[in-house]
Motif scaffolding. Structure first.
Motif, mmCIF file in Angstrom:
data_model
loop_
_atom_site.group_PDB
_atom_site.id
_atom_site.type_symbol
_atom_site.label_atom_id
_atom_site.label_comp_id
_atom_site.label_asym_id
_atom_site.label_seq_id
_atom_site.Cartn_x
_atom_site.Cartn_y
_atom_site.Cartn_z
ATOM 1 N N VAL A 11 4.985 23.129 0.279
ATOM 2 C CA VAL A 11 5.380 24.292 -0.512
ATOM 3 C C VAL A 11 5.803 23.858 -1.909
ATOM 4 N N LYS B 174 2.203 26.759 -2.206
ATOM 5 C CA LYS B 174 3.272 27.304 -3.053
ATOM 6 C C LYS B 174 2.992 28.765 -3.381
ATOM 7 N N HIS C 152 3.595 30.901 -0.239
ATOM 8 C CA HIS C 152 5.033 31.058 0.026
ATOM 9 C C HIS C 152 5.639 32.076 -0.937
ATOM 10 N N TYR D 27 4.463 35.577 0.208
ATOM 11 C CA TYR D 27 5.124 36.073 1.422
ATOM 12 C C TYR D 27 6.572 36.478 1.170
ATOM 13 N N THR D 28 7.274 35.785 0.283
ATOM 14 C CA THR D 28 8.687 36.082 0.066
ATOM 15 C C THR D 28 8.925 37.189 -0.957
ATOM 16 N N LYS E 123 12.793 33.205 3.572
ATOM 17 C CA LYS E 123 12.170 31.918 3.255
ATOM 18 C C LYS E 123 11.791 31.126 4.498
ATOM 19 N N SER F 198 8.791 32.622 6.170
ATOM 20 C CA SER F 198 7.596 32.263 5.422
ATOM 21 C C SER F 198 7.154 30.841 5.745
ATOM 22 N N LEU F 199 8.092 29.928 5.902
ATOM 23 C CA LEU F 199 7.747 28.549 6.233
ATOM 24 C C LEU F 199 7.120 28.452 7.622
ATOM 25 N N LEU G 271 3.633 29.600 7.319
ATOM 26 C CA LEU G 271 2.849 28.546 6.683
ATOM 27 C C LEU G 271 2.589 27.377 7.625
#
Length: 139
Positions: A73, A80, A83, A86-87, A96, A99-100, A103
């Motif tokens: 990220v 990046k 991420h 998505y946020t 966050k 989102s991770l 990912l």
């Protein structure tokens, strides 16, 4: 798998030590379930609960994927951008950490495709599902 910017030799070795041969998995969803990253909804009757990851798979594999996504990220343009998308999206923005986790699933799908087809990583192909992100990466 080393063609993905941000994925190093140690990560690939650990991934193979946890999974074995990646060609044994026909679908990336099998790897997600093996890692315990598949979603489960806690609901009963009329009550509809939240969807959470099951955590029923290999904890070391989950931790490896999460540790791999963190630097991706930061240093990989495509991850990046995803991420960030998505946020900050208008409808249903993710926190966050959520989102991770999403990912992590994306990384599994990318690594499965690269491992199965023996093709190099392509950023534009990875984010072609989100049109405005693919235009932003071309600039």
């Amino acid at each position: 798998m080393l063609t993905v910017p941000g994925v190093g030799m140690v990560t690939v070795i650990e991934l193979y030590s946890e999974l074995g041969d990646i060609k044994n998995f026909k679908n990336p969803r099998q790897i997600l379930k093996y890692a315990g990253l598949n979603l489960r909804e806690s609901s009963s009757g009329k009550h509809k609960g939240q969807a959470r990851i099951t955590k029923r798979g290999r904890a070391k594999l989950r931790a490896l994927l999460f540790r791999t996504v963190m630097p991706l990220v930061r240093h990989n343009r495509a991850f990046k951008a995803l991420h960030q998308y998505y946020t900050t999206r208008q409808e249903n923005p993710l926190r966050k950490k959520q989102s991770l986790i999403v990912l992590c699933g994306k990384l599994v799908r990318v690594l499965h495709t690269v491992g199965q087809k023996q093709c190099p990583f392509d950023e534009e192909r990875m984010i072609q599902d989100i049109p405005h992100l693919s235009l932003a990466l071309k600039v």
